[in-house]
Write a protein that holds these residues in place. Structure first.
Motif, PDB file in Angstrom:
ATOM      1  N   LYS A   1       0.752  -1.186  -0.119  1.00  0.00           N
ATOM      2  CA  LYS A   1       0.031  -0.004  -0.132  1.00  0.00           C
ATOM      3  C   LYS A   1       1.011   1.276  -0.060  1.00  0.00           C
ATOM      4  CE  LYS A   1      -2.749  -0.893   3.578  1.00  0.00           C
ATOM      5  NZ  LYS A   1      -3.908  -0.666   4.289  1.00  0.00           N
ATOM      6  N   ILE A   2       2.191   1.095   0.614  1.00  0.00           N
ATOM      7  CA  ILE A   2       2.827   2.624   0.728  1.00  0.00           C
ATOM      8  C   ILE A   2       3.600   2.570  -0.613  1.00  0.00           C
ATOM      9  CG2 ILE A   2       5.108   3.168   1.952  1.00  0.00           C
ATOM     10  CD1 ILE A   2       4.298   1.974   4.474  1.00  0.00           C
ATOM     11  N   LEU A   3       3.925   1.496  -1.064  1.00  0.00           N
ATOM     12  CA  LEU A   3       4.791   1.539  -2.445  1.00  0.00           C
ATOM     13  C   LEU A   3       3.808   2.066  -3.544  1.00  0.00           C
ATOM     14  CD1 LEU A   3       7.062  -1.694  -2.285  1.00  0.00           C
ATOM     15  CD2 LEU A   3       7.480   0.781  -1.643  1.00  0.00           C
ATOM     16  N   ASN A   4       2.710   1.628  -3.524  1.00  0.00           N
ATOM     17  CA  ASN A   4       1.835   1.770  -4.623  1.00  0.00           C
ATOM     18  C   ASN A   4       1.509   3.421  -4.312  1.00  0.00           C
ATOM     19  OD1 ASN A   4       1.517  -0.521  -5.612  1.00  0.00           O
ATOM     20  ND2 ASN A   4      -0.562  -1.032  -4.291  1.00  0.00           N
ATOM     21  N   ALA A   5       1.419   3.948  -3.125  1.00  0.00           N
ATOM     22  CA  ALA A   5       0.976   5.592  -2.916  1.00  0.00           C
ATOM     23  C   ALA A   5       2.533   6.272  -3.302  1.00  0.00           C
ATOM     24  CB  ALA A   5       0.896   5.614  -1.372  1.00  0.00           C
ATOM     25  N   TYR A   6       3.688   5.667  -3.250  1.00  0.00           N
ATOM     26  CA  TYR A   6       4.950   6.550  -3.512  1.00  0.00           C
ATOM     27  C   TYR A   6       5.572   6.230  -4.929  1.00  0.00           C
ATOM     28  CZ  TYR A   6       5.851   8.542   1.137  1.00  0.00           C
ATOM     29  OH  TYR A   6       5.685   9.292   2.008  1.00  0.00           O
ATOM     30  N   VAL A   7       5.076   4.943  -5.429  1.00  0.00           N
ATOM     31  CA  VAL A   7       5.907   4.800  -6.581  1.00  0.00           C
ATOM     32  C   VAL A   7       4.938   4.468  -7.844  1.00  0.00           C
ATOM     33  CG1 VAL A   7       7.583   3.173  -7.753  1.00  0.00           C
ATOM     34  CG2 VAL A   7       7.788   3.632  -5.318  1.00  0.00           C
ATOM     35  N   SER A   8       5.208   5.383  -8.825  1.00  0.00           N
ATOM     36  CA  SER A   8       4.304   5.110  -9.884  1.00  0.00           C
ATOM     37  C   SER A   8       4.664   3.804 -10.863  1.00  0.00           C
ATOM     38  CB  SER A   8       4.267   6.391 -10.984  1.00  0.00           C
ATOM     39  OG  SER A   8       3.604   6.264 -12.140  1.00  0.00           O
ATOM     40  N   ASP A   9       3.568   3.156 -11.598  1.00  0.00           N
ATOM     41  CA  ASP A   9       3.941   2.283 -12.520  1.00  0.00           C
ATOM     42  C   ASP A   9       4.299   2.762 -13.801  1.00  0.00           C
ATOM     43  OD1 ASP A   9       3.052   0.147 -10.829  1.00  0.00           O
ATOM     44  OD2 ASP A   9       0.846   0.221 -11.465  1.00  0.00           O
ATOM     45  N   GLU A  10       4.300   3.955 -13.825  1.00  0.00           N
ATOM     46  CA  GLU A  10       4.595   4.557 -15.195  1.00  0.00           C
ATOM     47  C   GLU A  10       5.897   5.682 -14.729  1.00  0.00           C
ATOM     48  OE1 GLU A  10       3.346   3.530 -18.151  1.00  0.00           O
ATOM     49  OE2 GLU A  10       1.742   2.330 -17.217  1.00  0.00           O
ATOM     50  N   ILE A  11       6.800   5.924 -15.707  1.00  0.00           N
ATOM     51  CA  ILE A  11       7.617   6.577 -15.675  1.00  0.00           C
ATOM     52  C   ILE A  11       7.281   8.063 -16.308  1.00  0.00           C
ATOM     53  CG2 ILE A  11       9.976   7.430 -16.637  1.00  0.00           C
ATOM     54  CD1 ILE A  11      10.203   4.961 -14.936  1.00  0.00           C
ATOM     55  N   LEU A  12       6.951   9.161 -15.027  1.00  0.00           N
ATOM     56  CA  LEU A  12       6.295  10.213 -15.313  1.00  0.00           C
ATOM     57  C   LEU A  12       7.339  10.962 -16.311  1.00  0.00           C
ATOM     58  CD1 LEU A  12       4.976  10.965 -11.694  1.00  0.00           C
ATOM     59  CD2 LEU A  12       3.660   9.957 -13.838  1.00  0.00           C
TER      60      LEU A  12
ATOM     61  N   HIS B   1      13.441  10.000  -9.501  1.00  0.00           N
ATOM     62  CA  HIS B   1      12.227  11.004  -9.134  1.00  0.00           C
ATOM     63  C   HIS B   1      11.102  10.753 -10.147  1.00  0.00           C
ATOM     64  CE1 HIS B   1      14.587  14.499 -11.093  1.00  0.00           C
ATOM     65  NE2 HIS B   1      13.272  14.396 -11.624  1.00  0.00           N
ATOM     66  N   GLN B   2      11.805  10.508 -11.458  1.00  0.00           N
ATOM     67  CA  GLN B   2      10.612  10.108 -12.513  1.00  0.00           C
ATOM     68  C   GLN B   2       9.762   9.024 -12.258  1.00  0.00           C
ATOM     69  OE1 GLN B   2      13.864  11.238 -15.410  1.00  0.00           O
ATOM     70  NE2 GLN B   2      12.003  11.105 -16.588  1.00  0.00           N
ATOM     71  N   SER B   3      10.118   7.950 -11.408  1.00  0.00           N
ATOM     72  CA  SER B   3       9.151   6.991 -11.154  1.00  0.00           C
ATOM     73  C   SER B   3       8.279   7.096  -9.728  1.00  0.00           C
ATOM     74  CB  SER B   3      10.017   5.888 -10.755  1.00  0.00           C
ATOM     75  OG  SER B   3       9.415   4.628 -10.635  1.00  0.00           O
ATOM     76  N   LEU B   4       8.473   8.251  -9.192  1.00  0.00           N
ATOM     77  CA  LEU B   4       7.621   8.651  -7.999  1.00  0.00           C
ATOM     78  C   LEU B   4       6.194   9.166  -8.244  1.00  0.00           C
ATOM     79  CD1 LEU B   4      10.119  10.285  -5.871  1.00  0.00           C
ATOM     80  CD2 LEU B   4       9.218   7.950  -5.592  1.00  0.00           C
ATOM     81  N   THR B   5       5.222   8.765  -7.603  1.00  0.00           N
ATOM     82  CA  THR B   5       3.798   9.261  -7.907  1.00  0.00           C
ATOM     83  C   THR B   5       4.085  10.958  -7.667  1.00  0.00           C
ATOM     84  OG1 THR B   5       2.992   9.107  -5.655  1.00  0.00           O
ATOM     85  CG2 THR B   5       2.668   7.508  -7.357  1.00  0.00           C
ATOM     86  N   ALA B   6       3.224  11.647  -8.573  1.00  0.00           N
ATOM     87  CA  ALA B   6       3.134  13.173  -8.435  1.00  0.00           C
ATOM     88  C   ALA B   6       2.340  13.415  -7.242  1.00  0.00           C
ATOM     89  CB  ALA B   6       2.540  13.631  -9.895  1.00  0.00           C
ATOM     90  N   ASP B   7       1.513  12.977  -6.740  1.00  0.00           N
ATOM     91  CA  ASP B   7       0.858  13.509  -5.456  1.00  0.00           C
ATOM     92  C   ASP B   7       1.499  13.035  -4.253  1.00  0.00           C
ATOM     93  OD1 ASP B   7       0.185  10.990  -5.967  1.00  0.00           O
ATOM     94  OD2 ASP B   7      -1.712  11.140  -5.254  1.00  0.00           O
ATOM     95  N   ILE B   8       1.987  12.210  -4.263  1.00  0.00           N
ATOM     96  CA  ILE B   8       2.538  11.606  -2.694  1.00  0.00           C
ATOM     97  C   ILE B   8       4.088  11.426  -2.837  1.00  0.00           C
ATOM     98  CG2 ILE B   8       2.774   9.873  -0.979  1.00  0.00           C
ATOM     99  CD1 ILE B   8      -0.403   9.189  -1.655  1.00  0.00           C
ATOM    100  N   GLY B   9       4.577  10.739  -3.430  1.00  0.00           N
ATOM    101  CA  GLY B   9       6.004  10.243  -3.708  1.00  0.00           C
ATOM    102  C   GLY B   9       6.745  11.564  -3.984  1.00  0.00           C
ATOM    103  N   ARG B  10       6.449  12.200  -5.188  1.00  0.00           N
ATOM    104  CA  ARG B  10       7.164  13.664  -5.572  1.00  0.00           C
ATOM    105  C   ARG B  10       7.138  14.754  -4.474  1.00  0.00           C
ATOM    106  NH1 ARG B  10       8.259  15.162 -10.947  1.00  0.00           N
ATOM    107  NH2 ARG B  10       7.766  12.821 -11.646  1.00  0.00           N
ATOM    108  N   GLU B  11       5.780  14.733  -3.806  1.00  0.00           N
ATOM    109  CA  GLU B  11       5.658  15.810  -2.963  1.00  0.00           C
ATOM    110  C   GLU B  11       6.650  15.728  -1.811  1.00  0.00           C
ATOM    111  OE1 GLU B  11       4.081  18.807  -3.250  1.00  0.00           O
ATOM    112  OE2 GLU B  11       3.913  18.127  -5.301  1.00  0.00           O
ATOM    113  N   HIS B  12       6.616  14.242  -1.291  1.00  0.00           N
ATOM    114  CA  HIS B  12       7.502  13.952  -0.086  1.00  0.00           C
ATOM    115  C   HIS B  12       9.123  14.302  -0.422  1.00  0.00           C
ATOM    116  CE1 HIS B  12       8.404  10.991   3.431  1.00  0.00           C
ATOM    117  NE2 HIS B  12       9.436  11.887   3.322  1.00  0.00           N
ATOM    118  N   LEU B  13       9.235  13.943  -1.764  1.00  0.00           N
ATOM    119  CA  LEU B  13      10.691  14.254  -2.135  1.00  0.00           C
ATOM    120  C   LEU B  13      11.081  15.606  -2.219  1.00  0.00           C
ATOM    121  CD1 LEU B  13      13.277  12.605  -3.287  1.00  0.00           C
ATOM    122  CD2 LEU B  13      12.334  13.405  -5.519  1.00  0.00           C
TER     123      LEU B  13
END
Length: 298
Positions: A159-170, A241-253
């Motif tokens: 659940k954490i990984l899905n929130a942070y890491v995107s399946d697509e390369i943004l 950082h291109q593999s992080l989700t925009a809303d959670i992963g990237r914002e935390h970064l």
């Protein structure tokens, strides 16, 4: 009273009862005194705008009519509260099994003496809690026997990984600021010139991993590496950082980059920065060797 540091916290839910719980740095499991008191219905309705403290529990534990049942086979200091600290916040609690001991004592007292109206209410609640313990306990035993407790942990990690890491390369967006690199170059005594800006020394990548990416939730960096992959030459195909989700992963970064840049900006040396970083994140400096190796190769 014992005074100890809280390292983990959560809630135990038994039907409609919710009890805050904690784990101390020595591994002791603690239940909130106020939560235990409320779960046992040892409190009358609080006055409007006021909360009940956990002191009523101690008063019930010292009632003469219950003393022989409460302290049966137990030393007098058995029910002394444990003083815990969440940062600077003080929390009074009890070792987790104390709640079961109290419940058993009230139920035994009910079998032998006439309880007061309030004591009867508490005893009825003790019976409800004991049943709840049994249900939770059998589930826990099955989880442990079958190994499902580890599956639960993996499920929570997913659940954490899905929130942070995107399946697509943004699509690439500038995430690491010039200020972040300027401060690194300043503290590590490198000139901020095109030669080093365009082709950053390898040790800077190690610094970035330590001070930025390693502060993401456990497992995120490994999942990012898996997503990004490497070329035949051994280079990363994309920026992490291109593999992080925009809303959670990237914002935390971004938040981490801002915090670390701020710490660097108020530091006069890399040693002072490491000191401040260790205070904030409780991490030890480890990268001087990498920097020395880089300087030798120049």
């Amino acid at each position: 009273m014992n005074s100890r540091k809280i390292i983990c916290e959560g809630e135990i839910i038994l039907g409609e009862t919710v009890i805050p719980c904690y784990v101390l740095e020595d591994g002791t499991r603690i239940l909130s005194a106020r939560g235990m008191q409320e779960s046992l219905k040892m409190v009358e309705e609080a006055e409007e705008g006021k909360s009940n403290s956990g002191t009523r529990l101690q008063r019930y534990l010292t009632q003469k009519s219950l003393e022989s049942y409460i302290y049966k086979d137990k030393p007098k200091d058995y029910f002394v509260p444990i003083e815990c600290y969440k940062g600077t916040q003080k929390i009074n609690g009890y070792e987790a099994t104390v709640l079961a001991d109290i419940c058993e004592a009230f139920l035994e007292a009910r079998n032998h003496i006439i309880l007061s109206p309030r004591q009867k209410i508490i005893a009825e609640q003790c019976e409800i809690l004991i049943r709840g313990f049994a249900r939770v306990g059998i589930v826990g035993l099955i989880d442990e026997a079958t190994g499902y407790q580890y599956e639960r942990e993996r499920f929570e990690l997913r659940k954490i990984l899905n929130a942070y890491v995107s399946d697509e390369i943004l699509k690439w967006q500038l995430t690491f600021t010039d200020e972040f690199y300027k401060e690194i170059f300043r503290l590590w005594n490198l000139p901020f010139i095109p030669k080093y800006i365009k082709n950053k020394p390898s040790f800077i990548g190690k610094l970035t991993t330590k001070y930025i990416y390693d502060k993401l939730p456990i497992g995120v960096v490994e999942k990012v590496k898996e997503n990004v992959g490497k070329t035949a030459n051994g280079n990363w195909k994309y920026k992490w950082h291109q593999s992080l989700t925009a809303d959670i992963g990237r914002e935390h970064l971004k938040k981490q980059i801002t915090e670390v840049t701020t710490l660097m900006s108020i530091s006069e040396s890399k040693e002072q920065f490491d000191y401040l970083f260790n205070i904030k994140y409780k991490n030890d400096p480890q990268l001087q060797l990498e920097l020395n190796d880089y300087k030798k190769k120049k």
